[in-house]
Design a protein around this motif. Structure first.
Motif, PDB file in Angstrom:
ATOM      1  N   GLY A 112      27.344  34.025  34.587  1.00 41.04           N
ATOM      2  CA  GLY A 112      28.276  33.842  35.692  1.00 41.04           C
ATOM      3  C   GLY A 112      29.459  34.780  35.552  1.00 41.04           C
ATOM      4  O   GLY A 112      29.893  35.068  34.433  1.00 41.04           O
ATOM      5  N   SER A 113      29.964  35.254  36.682  1.00 43.74           N
ATOM      6  CA  SER A 113      31.112  36.158  36.627  1.00 43.74           C
ATOM      7  C   SER A 113      31.722  36.316  38.005  1.00 43.74           C
ATOM      8  O   SER A 113      31.036  36.221  39.028  1.00 43.74           O
ATOM      9  CB  SER A 113      30.686  37.535  36.112  1.00 43.74           C
ATOM     10  OG  SER A 113      31.754  38.467  36.198  1.00 43.74           O
ATOM     11  N   ALA A 114      33.018  36.617  38.010  1.00 43.77           N
ATOM     12  CA  ALA A 114      33.653  37.108  39.228  1.00 43.77           C
ATOM     13  C   ALA A 114      32.966  38.403  39.643  1.00 43.77           C
ATOM     14  O   ALA A 114      32.400  39.117  38.820  1.00 43.77           O
ATOM     15  CB  ALA A 114      35.137  37.351  38.971  1.00 43.77           C
ATOM     16  N   ARG A 115      33.000  38.689  40.908  1.00 47.88           N
ATOM     17  CA  ARG A 115      32.325  39.878  41.429  1.00 47.88           C
ATOM     18  C   ARG A 115      33.031  41.158  40.979  1.00 47.88           C
ATOM     19  O   ARG A 115      34.178  41.144  40.534  1.00 47.88           O
ATOM     20  CB  ARG A 115      32.270  39.823  42.957  1.00 47.88           C
ATOM     21  CG  ARG A 115      31.449  38.660  43.501  1.00 47.88           C
ATOM     22  CD  ARG A 115      31.568  38.589  45.008  1.00 47.88           C
ATOM     23  NE  ARG A 115      30.993  37.358  45.527  1.00 47.88           N
ATOM     24  CZ  ARG A 115      29.769  37.266  46.049  1.00 47.88           C
ATOM     25  NH1 ARG A 115      29.003  38.337  46.116  1.00 47.88           N
ATOM     26  NH2 ARG A 115      29.325  36.110  46.513  1.00 47.88           N
ATOM     27  N   ASP A 116      32.301  42.261  41.119  1.00 46.63           N
ATOM     28  CA  ASP A 116      32.833  43.578  40.740  1.00 46.63           C
ATOM     29  C   ASP A 116      34.210  43.834  41.339  1.00 46.63           C
ATOM     30  O   ASP A 116      35.136  44.280  40.645  1.00 46.63           O
ATOM     31  CB  ASP A 116      31.886  44.690  41.207  1.00 46.63           C
ATOM     32  CG  ASP A 116      30.692  44.889  40.281  1.00 46.63           C
ATOM     33  OD1 ASP A 116      30.675  44.298  39.182  1.00 46.63           O
ATOM     34  OD2 ASP A 116      29.781  45.638  40.662  1.00 46.63           O
ATOM     35  N   ALA A 117      34.375  43.581  42.638  1.00 47.91           N
ATOM     36  CA  ALA A 117      35.623  43.931  43.331  1.00 47.91           C
ATOM     37  C   ALA A 117      36.819  43.213  42.730  1.00 47.91           C
ATOM     38  O   ALA A 117      37.872  43.823  42.487  1.00 47.91           O
ATOM     39  CB  ALA A 117      35.497  43.620  44.821  1.00 47.91           C
ATOM     40  N   ASN A 118      36.682  41.909  42.476  1.00 46.51           N
ATOM     41  CA  ASN A 118      37.788  41.162  41.882  1.00 46.51           C
ATOM     42  C   ASN A 118      38.066  41.621  40.460  1.00 46.51           C
ATOM     43  O   ASN A 118      39.221  41.783  40.056  1.00 46.51           O
ATOM     44  CB  ASN A 118      37.494  39.657  41.891  1.00 46.51           C
ATOM     45  CG  ASN A 118      38.002  38.980  43.156  1.00 46.51           C
ATOM     46  OD1 ASN A 118      38.847  39.515  43.864  1.00 46.51           O
ATOM     47  ND2 ASN A 118      37.485  37.803  43.438  1.00 46.51           N
ATOM     48  N   CYS A 119      36.996  41.812  39.667  1.00 40.88           N
ATOM     49  CA  CYS A 119      37.197  42.243  38.278  1.00 40.88           C
ATOM     50  C   CYS A 119      37.928  43.583  38.221  1.00 40.88           C
ATOM     51  O   CYS A 119      38.829  43.769  37.398  1.00 40.88           O
ATOM     52  CB  CYS A 119      35.853  42.331  37.559  1.00 40.88           C
ATOM     53  SG  CYS A 119      35.134  40.711  37.189  1.00 40.88           S
ATOM     54  N   ARG A 120      37.558  44.505  39.089  1.00 42.21           N
ATOM     55  CA  ARG A 120      38.233  45.810  39.108  1.00 42.21           C
ATOM     56  C   ARG A 120      39.682  45.666  39.553  1.00 42.21           C
ATOM     57  O   ARG A 120      40.564  46.359  39.045  1.00 42.21           O
ATOM     58  CB  ARG A 120      37.454  46.769  40.010  1.00 42.21           C
ATOM     59  CG  ARG A 120      36.134  47.214  39.378  1.00 42.21           C
ATOM     60  CD  ARG A 120      35.255  47.975  40.345  1.00 42.21           C
ATOM     61  NE  ARG A 120      33.992  48.342  39.704  1.00 42.21           N
ATOM     62  CZ  ARG A 120      32.842  48.473  40.327  1.00 42.21           C
ATOM     63  NH1 ARG A 120      32.768  48.264  41.651  1.00 42.21           N
ATOM     64  NH2 ARG A 120      31.739  48.810  39.671  1.00 42.21           N
ATOM     65  N   ARG A 121      39.922  44.759  40.488  1.00 47.94           N
ATOM     66  CA  ARG A 121      41.298  44.535  40.932  1.00 47.94           C
ATOM     67  C   ARG A 121      42.144  43.970  39.804  1.00 47.94           C
ATOM     68  O   ARG A 121      43.352  44.223  39.715  1.00 47.94           O
ATOM     69  CB  ARG A 121      41.277  43.583  42.131  1.00 47.94           C
ATOM     70  CG  ARG A 121      42.628  43.388  42.810  1.00 47.94           C
ATOM     71  CD  ARG A 121      42.463  42.814  44.198  1.00 47.94           C
ATOM     72  NE  ARG A 121      41.632  41.625  44.222  1.00 47.94           N
ATOM     73  CZ  ARG A 121      42.060  40.412  43.905  1.00 47.94           C
ATOM     74  NH1 ARG A 121      43.324  40.232  43.523  1.00 47.94           N
ATOM     75  NH2 ARG A 121      41.251  39.367  43.958  1.00 47.94           N
ATOM     76  N   TRP A 122      41.504  43.198  38.888  1.00 49.13           N
ATOM     77  CA  TRP A 122      42.229  42.629  37.746  1.00 49.13           C
ATOM     78  C   TRP A 122      42.382  43.631  36.603  1.00 49.13           C
ATOM     79  O   TRP A 122      43.017  43.325  35.595  1.00 49.13           O
ATOM     80  CB  TRP A 122      41.492  41.409  37.218  1.00 49.13           C
ATOM     81  CG  TRP A 122      41.339  40.295  38.211  1.00 49.13           C
ATOM     82  CD1 TRP A 122      42.130  40.047  39.295  1.00 49.13           C
ATOM     83  CD2 TRP A 122      40.331  39.280  38.216  1.00 49.13           C
ATOM     84  NE1 TRP A 122      41.678  38.944  39.978  1.00 49.13           N
ATOM     85  CE2 TRP A 122      40.579  38.450  39.338  1.00 49.13           C
ATOM     86  CE3 TRP A 122      39.260  38.989  37.380  1.00 49.13           C
ATOM     87  CZ2 TRP A 122      39.768  37.349  39.654  1.00 49.13           C
ATOM     88  CZ3 TRP A 122      38.449  37.890  37.679  1.00 49.13           C
ATOM     89  CH2 TRP A 122      38.708  37.086  38.807  1.00 49.13           C
ATOM     90  N   GLY A 123      41.777  44.811  36.720  1.00 50.36           N
ATOM     91  CA  GLY A 123      41.916  45.824  35.671  1.00 50.36           C
ATOM     92  C   GLY A 123      40.697  45.991  34.796  1.00 50.36           C
ATOM     93  O   GLY A 123      40.702  46.809  33.873  1.00 50.36           O
ATOM     94  N   HIS A 124      39.629  45.222  35.056  1.00 49.16           N
ATOM     95  CA  HIS A 124      38.400  45.355  34.287  1.00 49.16           C
ATOM     96  C   HIS A 124      37.498  46.413  34.929  1.00 49.16           C
ATOM     97  O   HIS A 124      37.666  46.773  36.087  1.00 49.16           O
ATOM     98  CB  HIS A 124      37.672  44.014  34.213  1.00 49.16           C
ATOM     99  CG  HIS A 124      38.499  42.909  33.624  1.00 49.16           C
ATOM    100  ND1 HIS A 124      38.891  42.908  32.302  1.00 49.16           N
ATOM    101  CD2 HIS A 124      39.034  41.790  34.181  1.00 49.16           C
ATOM    102  CE1 HIS A 124      39.616  41.822  32.063  1.00 49.16           C
ATOM    103  NE2 HIS A 124      39.712  41.131  33.185  1.00 49.16           N
TER     104      HIS A 124
END
Length: 205
Positions: free
Chosen positions: A149-161
């Motif tokens: 399970g994970s947050a989607r790519d877009a959110n993770c990138r917005r968080w700096g990942h």
């Protein structure tokens, strides 16, 4: 936004785990629903003889998973996460606790279930995510299942990942067979994750 390094991520985890209810895992309706779906996926293939939970945070999902497992290994890179979860669980005898990086973790035993949620975007670059996946798959028994399970790519990138769910699911599909996928959404833009169950080719011995 500047991408976070592994050291940044480790420090971030330590700070967030200092909270009474880190990430709202106990109180937030979205997180409760996410855990309900994760448990549904975890139990979909029947009884669990030997499971591995990668990343326990403060134990919100561990308390749900543990009663369904004959044996459970709980692994986290942050010692405080293990300490909090052990205290919460009152250290039952069928659980083994390990402080380790998912990329360095090794085991002589194979697991028929591995659960890894909201963890892999902390490991760093995509090459490191791929290494972590390869390491987990190595410890998964033939015919065993992995719940991711994970947050989607877009959110993770917005968080700096570097990446999130879609990227890791594609990596998992290189060696495992995707069986089922669920979406979990909450009220805010941050509350949006993908959950998937995978099976390792082969038969359980």
């Amino acid at each position: 936004m500047k991408e976070l390094t592994q050291i940044d991520n480790y420090q971030l985890l330590n700070r967030e785990l200092a909270a009474h209810d880190p990430w709202g895992l106990d109180a937030n309706p979205f997180e409760r629903e996410r855990h309900t779906q994760m448990l549904q996926l975890s139990l979909a293939h029947g009884s669990i003889s030997n499971a591995l939970e990668v990343g326990c945070a403060a134990g919100a999902f561990t308390v749900q998973l543990a009663p369904h497992c004959k044996r459970l290994t709980v692994m986290d890179i942050v010692p405080h996460a293990i300490e909090r979860t052990r205290q919460r669980m009152k250290d039952p005898p069928h659980i083994k606790w390990i402080v380790s990086d998912v990329q360095q973790f090794s085991s002589d035993e194979l697991f028929d279930l591995i659960v890894v949620a909201e963890v892999l975007y902390y490991v760093g670059e995509i090459a490191e995510m791929r290494l972590a996946v390869r390491n987990m798959v190595r410890t998964l028994a033939p015919g065993g299942h992995l719940v991711f399970g994970s947050a989607r790519d877009a959110n993770c990138r917005r968080w700096g990942h570097v990446a999130g769910a879609e990227t890791v699911i594609a990596i998992l599909n290189e060696t495992l067979i995707e069986v089922e996928r669920l979406e979990c959404r909450g009220e805010s833009a941050n509350e949006d994750c993908l959950l998937a169950r995978f099976r390792k080719p082969g038969s359980v011995s």
